[in-house]
Design a protein around this motif. Structure first.
Motif, PDB file in Angstrom:
ATOM      1  N   GLU A  84     -46.378  22.076  20.598  1.00  0.00           N
ATOM      2  CA  GLU A  84     -45.578  21.843  19.386  1.00  0.00           C
ATOM      3  C   GLU A  84     -44.526  22.931  19.203  1.00  0.00           C
ATOM      4  O   GLU A  84     -43.355  22.645  18.901  1.00  0.00           O
ATOM      5  CB  GLU A  84     -46.491  21.801  18.152  1.00  0.00           C
ATOM      6  N   VAL A  85     -44.943  24.175  19.402  1.00  0.00           N
ATOM      7  CA  VAL A  85     -44.019  25.295  19.163  1.00  0.00           C
ATOM      8  C   VAL A  85     -42.933  25.348  20.234  1.00  0.00           C
ATOM      9  O   VAL A  85     -41.762  25.578  19.938  1.00  0.00           O
ATOM     10  CB  VAL A  85     -44.795  26.625  19.069  1.00  0.00           C
ATOM     11  N   GLN A  86     -43.309  25.101  21.485  1.00  0.00           N
ATOM     12  CA  GLN A  86     -42.329  25.157  22.569  1.00  0.00           C
ATOM     13  C   GLN A  86     -41.265  24.069  22.457  1.00  0.00           C
ATOM     14  O   GLN A  86     -40.140  24.239  22.926  1.00  0.00           O
ATOM     15  CB  GLN A  86     -43.037  25.046  23.927  1.00  0.00           C
ATOM     16  N   SER A  87     -41.629  22.952  21.836  1.00  0.00           N
ATOM     17  CA  SER A  87     -40.649  21.865  21.717  1.00  0.00           C
ATOM     18  C   SER A  87     -39.906  21.883  20.374  1.00  0.00           C
ATOM     19  O   SER A  87     -39.073  21.029  20.110  1.00  0.00           O
ATOM     20  CB  SER A  87     -41.348  20.513  21.904  1.00  0.00           C
ATOM     21  N   ASN A  88     -40.215  22.886  19.542  1.00  0.00           N
ATOM     22  CA  ASN A  88     -39.576  22.993  18.228  1.00  0.00           C
ATOM     23  C   ASN A  88     -38.111  23.425  18.394  1.00  0.00           C
ATOM     24  O   ASN A  88     -37.815  24.426  19.050  1.00  0.00           O
ATOM     25  CB  ASN A  88     -40.361  24.020  17.390  1.00  0.00           C
ATOM     26  N   ASP A  93     -54.999  28.771  21.346  1.00  0.00           N
ATOM     27  CA  ASP A  93     -55.303  27.609  20.504  1.00  0.00           C
ATOM     28  C   ASP A  93     -54.119  27.330  19.589  1.00  0.00           C
ATOM     29  O   ASP A  93     -53.815  26.186  19.271  1.00  0.00           O
ATOM     30  CB  ASP A  93     -56.512  27.892  19.596  1.00  0.00           C
ATOM     31  N   ARG A  94     -53.484  28.428  19.149  1.00  0.00           N
ATOM     32  CA  ARG A  94     -52.415  28.311  18.164  1.00  0.00           C
ATOM     33  C   ARG A  94     -51.334  29.324  18.502  1.00  0.00           C
ATOM     34  O   ARG A  94     -51.630  30.431  18.971  1.00  0.00           O
ATOM     35  CB  ARG A  94     -52.985  28.597  16.768  1.00  0.00           C
ATOM     36  N   VAL A  95     -50.096  28.932  18.285  1.00  0.00           N
ATOM     37  CA  VAL A  95     -48.959  29.807  18.558  1.00  0.00           C
ATOM     38  C   VAL A  95     -48.143  29.967  17.286  1.00  0.00           C
ATOM     39  O   VAL A  95     -47.870  28.992  16.582  1.00  0.00           O
ATOM     40  CB  VAL A  95     -48.064  29.218  19.683  1.00  0.00           C
ATOM     41  N   VAL A  96     -47.784  31.206  16.990  1.00  0.00           N
ATOM     42  CA  VAL A  96     -46.901  31.494  15.859  1.00  0.00           C
ATOM     43  C   VAL A  96     -45.639  32.137  16.435  1.00  0.00           C
ATOM     44  O   VAL A  96     -45.716  33.152  17.133  1.00  0.00           O
ATOM     45  CB  VAL A  96     -47.580  32.444  14.848  1.00  0.00           C
ATOM     46  N   CYS A  97     -44.501  31.507  16.194  1.00  0.00           N
ATOM     47  CA  CYS A  97     -43.230  32.062  16.673  1.00  0.00           C
ATOM     48  C   CYS A  97     -42.547  32.810  15.536  1.00  0.00           C
ATOM     49  O   CYS A  97     -42.368  32.269  14.439  1.00  0.00           O
ATOM     50  CB  CYS A  97     -42.318  30.953  17.179  1.00  0.00           C
ATOM     51  N   MET A  98     -42.181  34.064  15.803  1.00  0.00           N
ATOM     52  CA  MET A  98     -41.476  34.890  14.815  1.00  0.00           C
ATOM     53  C   MET A  98     -40.005  35.006  15.168  1.00  0.00           C
ATOM     54  O   MET A  98     -39.628  34.949  16.341  1.00  0.00           O
ATOM     55  CB  MET A  98     -42.091  36.289  14.761  1.00  0.00           C
ATOM     56  N   SER A  99     -39.212  35.175  14.148  1.00  0.00           N
ATOM     57  CA  SER A  99     -37.791  35.474  14.326  1.00  0.00           C
ATOM     58  C   SER A  99     -37.335  36.289  13.130  1.00  0.00           C
ATOM     59  O   SER A  99     -37.597  35.906  11.983  1.00  0.00           O
ATOM     60  CB  SER A  99     -36.985  34.182  14.437  1.00  0.00           C
ATOM     61  N   GLN A 100     -36.723  37.430  13.381  1.00  0.00           N
ATOM     62  CA  GLN A 100     -36.192  38.299  12.323  1.00  0.00           C
ATOM     63  C   GLN A 100     -37.247  38.628  11.256  1.00  0.00           C
ATOM     64  O   GLN A 100     -36.984  38.574  10.057  1.00  0.00           O
ATOM     65  CB  GLN A 100     -34.947  37.666  11.695  1.00  0.00           C
ATOM     66  N   SER A 121     -45.184  27.317  13.656  1.00  0.00           N
ATOM     67  CA  SER A 121     -46.593  27.533  13.963  1.00  0.00           C
ATOM     68  C   SER A 121     -47.207  26.208  14.396  1.00  0.00           C
ATOM     69  O   SER A 121     -46.884  25.158  13.854  1.00  0.00           O
ATOM     70  CB  SER A 121     -47.313  28.064  12.713  1.00  0.00           C
ATOM     71  N   GLY A 122     -48.081  26.254  15.408  1.00  0.00           N
ATOM     72  CA  GLY A 122     -48.722  25.021  15.883  1.00  0.00           C
ATOM     73  C   GLY A 122     -49.353  25.230  17.243  1.00  0.00           C
ATOM     74  O   GLY A 122     -49.603  26.367  17.651  1.00  0.00           O
ATOM     75  N   THR A 123     -49.612  24.140  17.944  1.00  0.00           N
ATOM     76  CA  THR A 123     -50.137  24.245  19.303  1.00  0.00           C
ATOM     77  C   THR A 123     -49.017  24.774  20.212  1.00  0.00           C
ATOM     78  O   THR A 123     -47.833  24.718  19.838  1.00  0.00           O
ATOM     79  CB  THR A 123     -50.579  22.870  19.832  1.00  0.00           C
TER      80      THR A 123
END
Length: 260
Positions: free
Chosen positions: A244-248, A226-233, A239-241
């Motif tokens: 949304e996250v894949q196209s960020n 439902d929701r994806v949170v992308c982490m880095s370092q 954060s989003g669908t």
């Protein structure tokens, strides 16, 4: 899905974890709502598994709070976490190789027997009832994940994909409210990953379990999250669908190793 009315099932606030001079998680905040499927993604070393390990008390954070069902569990011992209704799988499958599938699933139920050794020895009504409940729950999970053909098979002789499902089954036998899956699709072929997507959806819909998964396979993430949170370092980058996250652009830059 609106979550405004009720407090989050899991609320992580200002979580920080470092090993020596390396900051694995940095001032990390995350809310997980009941009945959602949340995917944690990010490049290797982003801190995703460290978050799972901190919540399940494999690691102790330097600072921050982990609130589960409005209770601070940040300082509870590791064994107490499972008894609260939190279960997990691991990146590297952790099963008893020489034991059968059934025996491994029985271990997943250990939190439900809180009696004394003599009750076991004398087979008291309480013990017999607990044992019957255990068998019933295990049979339900075996049917749910189509594990019947391997019920009496030792783990050591099973294909990798089946082992992954047995580990998932063991976690489900603990009857969690919150389930953490650490790279559930790693090592699976396309067909197995497709089956896994259906199961994860059913775990939420049929069993009423909230799911948080760390995953690299974006086809699985797109299919179930439902929701994806992308982490880095050690921090949240986006954060989003899934779309949304894949196209960020920041997410794309983090995965490609370029600066945005």
């Amino acid at each position: 899905m609106s979550h405004n009315a009720s407090p989050p099932l899991l609320d992580i606030q200002h979580l920080s974890l470092s090993f020596g001079g390396i900051q694995a998680i940095s001032d990390f905040d995350l809310k997980v709502h009941k009945s959602e499927i949340l995917a944690l993604i990010g490049p290797n070393g982003a801190g995703k598994t460290s978050v799972l390990n901190t919540i399940t008390r494999v690691f102790t954070p330097q600072s921050g709070e982990i609130i589960f069902k409005e209770r601070d569990i940040s300082h509870l011992p590791r064994h107490a976490i499972a008894s609260l209704g939190i279960a997990r799988t691991f990146q590297n499958i952790e099963l008893f190789e020489s034991a059968t599938v059934l025996d491994n699933l029985l271990l997943g139920r250990h939190r439900f027997f809180n009696g004394h050794w003599w009750q076991q020895l004398l087979r008291t009504p309480h013990f017999i009832q607990t044992e019957e409940d255990t068998r019933e729950q295990i049979e339900h999970i075996i049917d749910f994940l189509d594990l019947s053909p391997w019920r009496h098979s030792p783990i050591s002789g099973l294909p990798y994909g089946v082992r992954k499902i047995v580990e998932l089954a063991r976690a489900l036998c603990a009857k969690p409210e919150l389930l953490f899956l650490d790279e559930p699709a790693s090592g699976l072929n396309t067909e197995e990953t497709r089956d896994l997507a259906f199961w994860i959806d059913d775990i939420r819909t049929d069993l009423g379990i909230t799911v948080v998964m760390v995953e690299h396979d974006m086809s699985l993430v797109s299919a179930v999250a439902d929701r994806v949170v992308c982490m880095s370092q050690g921090k949240i980058l986006a954060s989003g669908t899934p779309q949304e996250v894949q196209s960020n652009t920041d997410v794309i830059a983090a995965y490609l190793g370029t600066s945005s």
